[in-house]
Structure formats: structure tokens, C-alpha cells
Design a protein around this motif. Structure first.
Motif, PDB file in Angstrom:
ATOM      1  N   LEU A 126      -8.833 -35.282 -98.274  1.00  0.00           N
ATOM      2  CA  LEU A 126      -8.134 -34.153 -98.496  1.00  0.00           C
ATOM      3  C   LEU A 126      -7.457 -32.956 -98.081  1.00  0.00           C
ATOM      4  O   LEU A 126      -8.550 -31.267 -96.920  1.00  0.00           O
ATOM      5  N   GLU A 127      -6.747 -32.373 -97.388  1.00  0.00           N
ATOM      6  CA  GLU A 127      -6.680 -31.780 -95.594  1.00  0.00           C
ATOM      7  C   GLU A 127      -5.725 -30.496 -96.389  1.00  0.00           C
ATOM      8  O   GLU A 127      -4.264 -30.511 -96.782  1.00  0.00           O
ATOM      9  N   ASP A 128      -6.083 -29.248 -96.060  1.00  0.00           N
ATOM     10  CA  ASP A 128      -5.920 -28.042 -96.708  1.00  0.00           C
ATOM     11  C   ASP A 128      -5.428 -28.160 -97.777  1.00  0.00           C
ATOM     12  O   ASP A 128      -4.085 -27.928 -98.129  1.00  0.00           O
ATOM     13  N   ILE A 129      -6.149 -27.705 -98.650  1.00  0.00           N
ATOM     14  CA  ILE A 129      -5.881 -27.586-100.661  1.00  0.00           C
ATOM     15  C   ILE A 129      -6.936 -26.394-100.474  1.00  0.00           C
ATOM     16  O   ILE A 129      -7.610 -25.863 -99.853  1.00  0.00           O
ATOM     17  N   ARG A 130      -5.309 -25.879-101.236  1.00  0.00           N
ATOM     18  CA  ARG A 130      -6.173 -24.061-102.126  1.00  0.00           C
ATOM     19  C   ARG A 130      -6.579 -23.944-102.504  1.00  0.00           C
ATOM     20  O   ARG A 130      -7.498 -24.646-103.178  1.00  0.00           O
ATOM     21  N   VAL A 131      -7.516 -22.645-102.131  1.00  0.00           N
ATOM     22  CA  VAL A 131      -9.223 -22.327-103.086  1.00  0.00           C
ATOM     23  C   VAL A 131      -8.683 -21.380-103.847  1.00  0.00           C
ATOM     24  O   VAL A 131      -8.088 -20.213-102.966  1.00  0.00           O
ATOM     25  N   LEU A 132      -8.873 -21.622-104.973  1.00  0.00           N
ATOM     26  CA  LEU A 132      -8.564 -20.336-106.256  1.00  0.00           C
ATOM     27  C   LEU A 132      -9.735 -19.509-105.871  1.00  0.00           C
ATOM     28  O   LEU A 132     -10.561 -20.238-106.488  1.00  0.00           O
ATOM     29  N   VAL A 141     -12.235 -11.763-100.870  1.00  0.00           N
ATOM     30  CA  VAL A 141     -11.580 -13.122 -99.424  1.00  0.00           C
ATOM     31  C   VAL A 141     -10.802 -11.954 -99.205  1.00  0.00           C
ATOM     32  O   VAL A 141     -10.394 -12.282 -97.506  1.00  0.00           O
ATOM     33  N   ASP A 142     -10.081 -10.896 -99.493  1.00  0.00           N
ATOM     34  CA  ASP A 142      -9.126 -10.459 -98.420  1.00  0.00           C
ATOM     35  C   ASP A 142      -9.591  -9.256 -97.329  1.00  0.00           C
ATOM     36  O   ASP A 142      -8.723  -9.256 -96.508  1.00  0.00           O
ATOM     37  N   SER A 143     -11.499  -9.055 -97.821  1.00  0.00           N
ATOM     38  CA  SER A 143     -11.588  -8.718 -96.668  1.00  0.00           C
ATOM     39  C   SER A 143     -12.248  -9.155 -95.520  1.00  0.00           C
ATOM     40  O   SER A 143     -12.805  -8.688 -94.851  1.00  0.00           O
ATOM     41  N   ALA A 144     -12.708 -10.860 -96.043  1.00  0.00           N
ATOM     42  CA  ALA A 144     -13.073 -11.315 -94.751  1.00  0.00           C
ATOM     43  C   ALA A 144     -11.683 -11.134 -94.034  1.00  0.00           C
ATOM     44  O   ALA A 144     -11.038 -11.438 -93.763  1.00  0.00           O
ATOM     45  N   THR A 145     -13.141 -11.861 -92.848  1.00  0.00           N
ATOM     46  CA  THR A 145     -11.951 -12.345 -91.462  1.00  0.00           C
ATOM     47  C   THR A 145     -12.243 -13.907 -90.540  1.00  0.00           C
ATOM     48  O   THR A 145     -12.368 -14.041 -90.133  1.00  0.00           O
ATOM     49  N   ASN A 146     -13.314 -14.272 -91.628  1.00  0.00           N
ATOM     50  CA  ASN A 146     -14.073 -15.689 -91.159  1.00  0.00           C
ATOM     51  C   ASN A 146     -14.534 -16.515 -92.447  1.00  0.00           C
ATOM     52  O   ASN A 146     -14.906 -15.186 -93.687  1.00  0.00           O
ATOM     53  N   VAL A 147     -14.219 -17.702 -92.312  1.00  0.00           N
ATOM     54  CA  VAL A 147     -15.043 -18.378 -93.758  1.00  0.00           C
ATOM     55  C   VAL A 147     -15.179 -19.767 -93.371  1.00  0.00           C
ATOM     56  O   VAL A 147     -14.627 -20.672 -92.524  1.00  0.00           O
ATOM     57  N   ARG A 148     -16.352 -20.134 -93.843  1.00  0.00           N
ATOM     58  CA  ARG A 148     -16.912 -21.091 -93.508  1.00  0.00           C
ATOM     59  C   ARG A 148     -17.401 -22.264 -95.488  1.00  0.00           C
ATOM     60  O   ARG A 148     -17.608 -21.127 -95.803  1.00  0.00           O
ATOM     61  N   GLU A 157     -20.129 -38.041-104.429  1.00  0.00           N
ATOM     62  CA  GLU A 157     -20.149 -36.627-104.645  1.00  0.00           C
ATOM     63  C   GLU A 157     -18.578 -36.380-103.084  1.00  0.00           C
ATOM     64  O   GLU A 157     -18.990 -36.648-101.919  1.00  0.00           O
ATOM     65  N   PRO A 158     -18.447 -35.260-103.201  1.00  0.00           N
ATOM     66  CA  PRO A 158     -17.627 -34.881-102.366  1.00  0.00           C
ATOM     67  C   PRO A 158     -18.080 -34.355-100.670  1.00  0.00           C
ATOM     68  O   PRO A 158     -19.411 -33.968-101.388  1.00  0.00           O
ATOM     69  N   VAL A 159     -17.334 -34.835 -99.804  1.00  0.00           N
ATOM     70  CA  VAL A 159     -17.747 -34.336 -98.458  1.00  0.00           C
ATOM     71  C   VAL A 159     -16.766 -32.895 -98.157  1.00  0.00           C
ATOM     72  O   VAL A 159     -15.934 -33.020 -98.119  1.00  0.00           O
ATOM     73  N   ALA A 160     -17.810 -31.618 -97.948  1.00  0.00           N
ATOM     74  CA  ALA A 160     -16.619 -30.724 -97.578  1.00  0.00           C
ATOM     75  C   ALA A 160     -17.102 -30.733 -96.343  1.00  0.00           C
ATOM     76  O   ALA A 160     -18.127 -30.761 -95.218  1.00  0.00           O
ATOM     77  N   LEU A 161     -16.024 -30.910 -95.293  1.00  0.00           N
ATOM     78  CA  LEU A 161     -15.532 -30.849 -94.225  1.00  0.00           C
ATOM     79  C   LEU A 161     -15.231 -29.455 -93.796  1.00  0.00           C
ATOM     80  O   LEU A 161     -15.813 -29.118 -92.428  1.00  0.00           O
ATOM     81  N   SER A 162     -14.431 -29.407 -94.056  1.00  0.00           N
ATOM     82  CA  SER A 162     -14.182 -28.091 -93.051  1.00  0.00           C
ATOM     83  C   SER A 162     -13.307 -26.394 -94.547  1.00  0.00           C
ATOM     84  O   SER A 162     -12.474 -27.522 -94.905  1.00  0.00           O
ATOM     85  N   ALA A 163     -13.089 -25.361 -93.924  1.00  0.00           N
ATOM     86  CA  ALA A 163     -11.956 -23.994 -94.723  1.00  0.00           C
ATOM     87  C   ALA A 163     -11.792 -23.093 -93.094  1.00  0.00           C
ATOM     88  O   ALA A 163     -12.621 -23.093 -92.223  1.00  0.00           O
ATOM     89  N   LYS A 164     -10.722 -22.471 -94.150  1.00  0.00           N
ATOM     90  CA  LYS A 164     -10.137 -22.077 -92.894  1.00  0.00           C
ATOM     91  C   LYS A 164      -9.147 -20.627 -93.524  1.00  0.00           C
ATOM     92  O   LYS A 164      -8.984 -21.454 -95.024  1.00  0.00           O
ATOM     93  N   LEU A 165      -9.157 -19.450 -93.195  1.00  0.00           N
ATOM     94  CA  LEU A 165      -8.780 -17.919 -93.714  1.00  0.00           C
ATOM     95  C   LEU A 165      -7.984 -18.009 -92.938  1.00  0.00           C
ATOM     96  O   LEU A 165      -7.001 -17.646 -92.114  1.00  0.00           O
ATOM     97  N   CYS A 166      -5.722 -17.824 -93.873  1.00  0.00           N
ATOM     98  CA  CYS A 166      -4.845 -17.763 -93.671  1.00  0.00           C
ATOM     99  C   CYS A 166      -4.813 -16.039 -93.766  1.00  0.00           C
ATOM    100  O   CYS A 166      -4.797 -15.532 -95.727  1.00  0.00           O
ATOM    101  N   CYS A 168      -2.220 -11.732-103.359  1.00  0.00           N
ATOM    102  CA  CYS A 168      -3.256 -11.649-102.274  1.00  0.00           C
ATOM    103  C   CYS A 168      -3.027 -11.290-100.534  1.00  0.00           C
ATOM    104  O   CYS A 168      -2.015 -11.775-100.832  1.00  0.00           O
ATOM    105  N   LYS A 169      -3.921 -11.103-100.294  1.00  0.00           N
ATOM    106  CA  LYS A 169      -3.613 -10.753 -98.708  1.00  0.00           C
ATOM    107  C   LYS A 169      -4.837 -11.406 -97.989  1.00  0.00           C
ATOM    108  O   LYS A 169      -3.499 -12.141 -96.968  1.00  0.00           O
ATOM    109  N   ASN A 170      -5.333 -12.223 -98.416  1.00  0.00           N
ATOM    110  CA  ASN A 170      -5.695 -13.994 -97.374  1.00  0.00           C
ATOM    111  C   ASN A 170      -5.549 -14.665 -98.392  1.00  0.00           C
ATOM    112  O   ASN A 170      -6.670 -15.009 -99.796  1.00  0.00           O
ATOM    113  N   THR A 171      -5.563 -15.823 -98.433  1.00  0.00           N
ATOM    114  CA  THR A 171      -5.801 -17.606 -99.266  1.00  0.00           C
ATOM    115  C   THR A 171      -6.571 -18.120 -98.096  1.00  0.00           C
ATOM    116  O   THR A 171      -7.011 -18.016 -96.512  1.00  0.00           O
ATOM    117  N   VAL A 172      -7.859 -18.806 -98.577  1.00  0.00           N
ATOM    118  CA  VAL A 172      -8.708 -19.486 -98.125  1.00  0.00           C
ATOM    119  C   VAL A 172      -7.751 -21.101 -98.132  1.00  0.00           C
ATOM    120  O   VAL A 172      -7.539 -21.657 -99.617  1.00  0.00           O
TER     121      VAL A 172
END
Length: 267
Positions: free
Chosen positions: A37-43, A52-59, A155-164, A194-198
Motif C-alpha cells: 500500500l504505497e503512499d496512503i494518507r494518514v489522518l 504535523v503542520d509544524s513538522a519538517t520530517n517524519v519517520r 501483522e502489517p509491515v511499516a515500510l516508510s512515511a513521507k511528509l508533504c 491542513c498545512k502538511n499531510t503524511v
């Protein structure tokens, strides 16, 4: 010449006592799937969105399944086949970073994924009634004998996350989250303004089955009588500790020659 070994013949009647009829769920059709599941929105809840809006990076740290909603519908003009619509709700654990020297801030959000499969579930034109139903609760639709869809999720596998950085976020149709999940996070979820989305990437393994209640004749060997006595647990913590074996392997890690493959990982 090698001697022919004869296998003794056994009478099956020597092993089981009788043939009994049981009421069980038989699997009529099933499938397994491996989805990335590539690049699904995190709410996020409204109270957490400013973080989230004040963050510059996410892991991404971890992903777990909250629940799966399943809808089973017969396919018109294709008797015996059913569409299984599944809606997965994931709890996504993340670390937010506000700068190169700042400490990570843990936050949890929800991701939603929809999937549909078509499986064979056979036909049934009867209605079933049972004595454990109250007459005031009987719904004619509930009495129809339809197959049942089940979903097994590893159990799902947490692969990656990105901040847009999205200055304007449109309200997406899949961002409507049931009230029971909102109560789990203590607030409603922010979908707009929202300013940033993950976006997260998740590895998913599932098995989907369609089962139907049938009567089957099986051999019965004996009743399931427990052979082990119940051990009364003690409230003394030291007594419980004495029953634990000494963890020798923790103090003496195995050598390369102790491994099953002789320590050779590459061929």
C-alpha cells in the motif's frame, strides 16, 4: 533386489467409534494476497494536526490493524459468486521532527485502505431459524442462509512515511472515519485545512475466505477428555520465578559453528 515391504492393512473401524453428523463452516472459496500500500494518507485527530503542520520530517515506527469492515454482496447474473468489499483501518505510529536537533514527537494517526475480491460462495434458497432468537428481534433478512466472508490479516509491515507540504487539502471521500474509531483517539479527525499531510507505505498480507454453514459426516474417535490436571497458580512471585529456567543462551550467544548452516549465509 530390494525386498518389497508390505504395508499392513488396518480396518478403519478399529480407530473411530462412530460416524457423526456435525454442523460446521465449510470453506467454499479463498484467496491470499500480498499488497504494498504505497503512499496512503494518514489522518490525525484535530488536536494533533498542528504538530504535523509544524513538522519538517517524519519517520514511521509501527503499523497495526484497528478493524476491518466487510460487506458481502451477490453478483448479478453470476450465480454463486459474491463480491467481498473490505475496508481496512490502520493505526500508524509516527515520529515527527521539527528540526535537525529537536527530539522526535510521537503521534498516531489512521490510514484507510479499500479492497474488493470476488469469490465463489455457492447458493442457498432456504431460511434458518433457531430457538435462541427472540421473536421481537427476528428480521426476515437475517433468516436467509447466506455465506459468510472472513478476512485474516497478518501483522502489517511499516515500510516508510513521507511528509508533504500541501497548502490546500481537499476533503477526500475516504477520510470519513467511524465514530467508534474517533472515540479511540479522543477527537474527530482533521481532513481539511491542513498545512502538511503524511503518506505511509504499508506491506499487507491477507487471506479472504467465503464459508457456509453445512452439515458434514465425520468419523468420531472419542470425547475430548482433558488429560492434564489444572495447576493452581501461586501468588508468591518468588515461587513463580523459581519455575523459570535459567536463560543460558542469553549469556552465551551461539557461535558461527553452532548454527544450522555452519555459519555460511552466502553461497
Amino acid at each position: 533386489m530390494a525386498e518389497n515391504e508390505s504395508t499392513p492393512e488396518y480396518d478403519c473401524r478399529d480407530y473411530f467409534k462412530e460416524a457423526v453428523c456435525i454442523d460446521a463452516m465449510r470453506i467454499y472459496d479463498s484467496c491470499s494476497d500480498k499488497d504494498c500500500l504505497e503512499d496512503i494518507r494518514v489522518l490525525f485527530p484535530a488536536a494533533r494536526q498542528p504538530l504535523v503542520d509544524s513538522a519538517t520530517n517524519v519517520r514511521i515506527r509501527d503499523v497495526s490493524v484497528i478493524t476491518v469492515y466487510i460487506d458481502l454482496q451477490p453478483i448479478p447474473f453470476n450465480k454463486g459468486f459474491y463480491s467481498v468489499d473490505m475496508t481496512f483501518f490502520f493505526d500508524v505510529s509516527l515520529d515527527l521532527f521539527g528540526g535537525p536537533t529537536s527530539c522526535p514527537v510521537p503521534v498516531n494517526g489512521v490510514s484507510i485502505f479499500n479492497k474488493k475480491v470476488i469469490l465463489y460462495g455457492s447458493e442457498g434458497n432456504v431460511k434458518m431459524y433457531s430457538s435462541d432468537r427472540c421473536i421481537d428481534d427476528v428480521d426476515p433478512q437475517d433468516c436467509k442462509v447466506l455465506p459468510k466472508a472472513t478476512v485474516q490479516v497478518a501483522e502489517p509491515v511499516a515500510l516508510s512515511a513521507k511528509l508533504c507540504d500541501h497548502p490546500v487539502c481537499g476533503c477526500e471521500p475516504y477520510c470519513r472515519i467511524p465514530e467508534c474509531i474517533c472515540q479511540r483517539y479522543g477527537d474527530n479527525f482533521e481532513c481539511c485545512q491542513c498545512k502538511n499531510t503524511v503518506y505511509a507505505t504499508i506491506g499487507l498480507f491477507i487471506i479472504v475466505q467465503i464459508v457456509r454453514n453445512v452439515q458434514m459426516l465425520i468419523p468420531a474417535y472419542d470425547f475430548c477428555i482433558p488429560e492434564k490436571e489444572c495447576v493452581t497458580s501461586s501468588d508468591n512471585p518468588c515461587e513463580l520465578f523459581r519455575r523459570i529456567e535459567f536463560p543460558t543462551n542469553e549469556f552465551f550467544p551461539p557461535r558461527a559453528t553452532d548454527l544450522g548452516d555452519g555459519g555460511r549465509c552466502c553461497k
